[in-house]
Enzyme design. Sequence first.
Site, mmCIF file in Angstrom:
data_model
loop_
_atom_site.group_PDB
_atom_site.id
_atom_site.type_symbol
_atom_site.label_atom_id
_atom_site.label_comp_id
_atom_site.label_asym_id
_atom_site.label_seq_id
_atom_site.Cartn_x
_atom_site.Cartn_y
_atom_site.Cartn_z
ATOM 1 N N LYS A 107 0.846 -1.208 0.000
ATOM 2 C CA LYS A 107 0.000 0.000 0.000
ATOM 3 C C LYS A 107 0.875 1.250 0.000
ATOM 4 O O LYS A 107 0.608 2.218 -0.715
ATOM 5 C CB LYS A 107 -0.937 -0.012 1.219
ATOM 6 C CG LYS A 107 -2.042 -1.048 1.081
ATOM 7 C CD LYS A 107 -2.916 -1.201 2.319
ATOM 8 C CE LYS A 107 -3.884 -2.364 2.111
ATOM 9 N NZ LYS A 107 -4.839 -2.589 3.179
ATOM 10 N N GLN B 234 -5.079 -1.691 9.347
ATOM 11 C CA GLN B 234 -4.921 -2.999 8.705
ATOM 12 C C GLN B 234 -5.553 -4.092 9.575
ATOM 13 O O GLN B 234 -5.315 -4.163 10.773
ATOM 14 C CB GLN B 234 -3.424 -3.274 8.471
ATOM 15 C CG GLN B 234 -3.137 -4.509 7.655
ATOM 16 C CD GLN B 234 -3.693 -4.438 6.230
ATOM 17 O OE1 GLN B 234 -3.733 -3.378 5.616
ATOM 18 N NE2 GLN B 234 -4.141 -5.561 5.708
ATOM 19 N N ASP C 99 -11.381 2.547 3.677
ATOM 20 C CA ASP C 99 -11.698 1.119 3.552
ATOM 21 C C ASP C 99 -13.198 0.913 3.297
ATOM 22 O O ASP C 99 -13.612 -0.170 2.882
ATOM 23 C CB ASP C 99 -11.346 0.389 4.861
ATOM 24 C CG ASP C 99 -10.053 -0.413 4.759
ATOM 25 O OD1 ASP C 99 -9.734 -0.868 3.648
ATOM 26 O OD2 ASP C 99 -9.397 -0.587 5.798
HETATM 27 N N1 LIG Z 1 -7.966 -2.685 6.482
HETATM 28 C C1 LIG Z 1 -8.003 -3.735 5.640
HETATM 29 N N2 LIG Z 1 -7.534 -4.927 6.031
HETATM 30 C C2 LIG Z 1 -7.598 -5.960 5.156
HETATM 31 C C3 LIG Z 1 -8.117 -5.803 3.850
HETATM 32 C C4 LIG Z 1 -8.612 -4.529 3.486
HETATM 33 O O1 LIG Z 1 -9.136 -4.316 2.351
HETATM 34 N N3 LIG Z 1 -8.531 -3.521 4.396
HETATM 35 N N4 LIG Z 1 -8.073 -6.851 2.932
HETATM 36 C C5 LIG Z 1 -7.255 -8.004 3.220
HETATM 37 C C6 LIG Z 1 -5.797 -7.877 2.872
HETATM 38 N N5 LIG Z 1 -5.440 -6.969 1.769
HETATM 39 C C7 LIG Z 1 -5.506 -5.645 1.968
HETATM 40 O O2 LIG Z 1 -5.304 -5.126 3.021
HETATM 41 C C8 LIG Z 1 -4.827 -7.457 0.576
HETATM 42 C C9 LIG Z 1 -4.602 -8.785 0.359
HETATM 43 C C10 LIG Z 1 -3.900 -9.210 -0.782
HETATM 44 C C11 LIG Z 1 -3.449 -8.310 -1.720
HETATM 45 C C12 LIG Z 1 -2.648 -8.715 -2.892
HETATM 46 O O3 LIG Z 1 -2.274 -7.872 -3.685
HETATM 47 N N6 LIG Z 1 -2.338 -9.983 -3.060
HETATM 48 C C13 LIG Z 1 -1.445 -10.421 -4.107
HETATM 49 C C14 LIG Z 1 -0.507 -11.459 -3.542
HETATM 50 C C15 LIG Z 1 0.356 -10.873 -2.461
HETATM 51 C C16 LIG Z 1 1.280 -11.898 -1.808
HETATM 52 O O4 LIG Z 1 2.264 -12.270 -2.427
HETATM 53 O O5 LIG Z 1 0.987 -12.295 -0.659
HETATM 54 C C17 LIG Z 1 -2.240 -10.990 -5.274
HETATM 55 O O6 LIG Z 1 -3.364 -11.495 -5.035
HETATM 56 O O7 LIG Z 1 -1.757 -10.896 -6.394
HETATM 57 C C18 LIG Z 1 -3.705 -6.981 -1.514
HETATM 58 C C19 LIG Z 1 -4.375 -6.548 -0.376
HETATM 59 C C20 LIG Z 1 -7.310 -8.329 4.714
HETATM 60 N N7 LIG Z 1 -7.119 -7.167 5.519
#
Ligand SMILES: Nc1nc2c(c(=O)[nH]1)N[C@@H](CN(C=O)c1ccc(C(=O)N[C@@H](CCC(=O)O)C(=O)O)cc1)CN2
Length: 285
Positions: free
Chosen positions: A54, A98, A121
């Site tokens: 982020k 988060q 969010d």
């Molecule tokens: N406050 C928040 N907490 C959480 C959220 C949220 O939207 N707001 N969502 C999830 C986690 N998350 C963002 O925070 C999130 C998860 C995964 C990815 C992402 O880009 N994943 C990649 C792989 C990354 C890796 O190697 O692990 C992909 O899918 O290509 C972005 C954001 C829970 N908490």
Amino acid sequence: MSAKILDGKAIAAELRGQIRHDVETITRSGQRPPGLAVILVGENPASQVYVRNKQKACEEVGFVSELIRMDADTHQDQLLNVIDELNARTEIDGILVQLPLPDQIDEETIIERILPTKDVDGFHPYNVGRLVLRMPLLRPCTPKGIMTMLEHTGVDPAGKDAVIIGQSNIVGRPMALELLMARCTITVCHSRTKDLEDKMRGADILVAAVGRPNFVQADWVKPGATVIDVGINRLEDGKLCGDVDFHAVKEVAGWITPVPGGVGPMTIATLLENTLQAARLHSTP
Ligand SMILES: Nc1nc2c(c(=O)[nH]1)N[C@@H](CN(C=O)c1ccc(C(=O)N[C@@H](CCC(=O)O)C(=O)O)cc1)CN2
């Protein structure tokens, strides 16, 4: 025939490009760039990766970002005080805590303390309520990002049967509201749902957010369906996989999102979109 890939990485890069252009226009006119504060409590390894991504994304589009790290044994009142300070700072447009939080902290209490116009969010009851009433303001990032991806398919969602597996506050529930707003007919499935496989077979749009690796099988998917995989499961060999058996399902579906490189990057790009939206709310007299 093999499904077309809904490339979240590419769509997210396009979205970041647009946002960067908008930020340049804002700063050229003499206004300050949007500001995002991210709070990370504890040392959950996955959360550390997401928060780092982020921060990197903010930097890429020209936002000012601030990371506030707090110890895993932080008391709820300490976190509430930090939020109060950020709520009062005019150069901070967005506040993101988060998730998940350590057990001693109540997520709902924390989310409710964030000013609704800084809730990038989209989890505050005010913003969820607005989505329920079809007058959205700041919308939860993952479902909003999925709606952006669906637009890229060129398929009109109106009148389609959409099935969502998972009823979380972050994905399943707001996803249902988004798809309902797009005039789909919605079924939300969970652990007590009967005849889950039959329900999935009826889906024109299938959103899997169950947290079970490779759960969705090819013979549960309607030929030509759009399959959106929200799962991020880390396997024992360290590889990531989604909730959908990608290789088998792509032979049946019309469109499919990969993991990694599908919904995840869109969640982060949409967070930037929401922060820009919040900055515009704060700069409008
Ligand atoms: N406050 C928040 N907490 C959480 C959220 C949220 O939207 N707001 N969502 C999830 C986690 N998350 C963002 O925070 C999130 C998860 C995964 C990815 C992402 O880009 N994943 C990649 C792989 C990354 C890796 O190697 O692990 C992909 O899918 O290509 C972005 C954001 C829970 N908490």
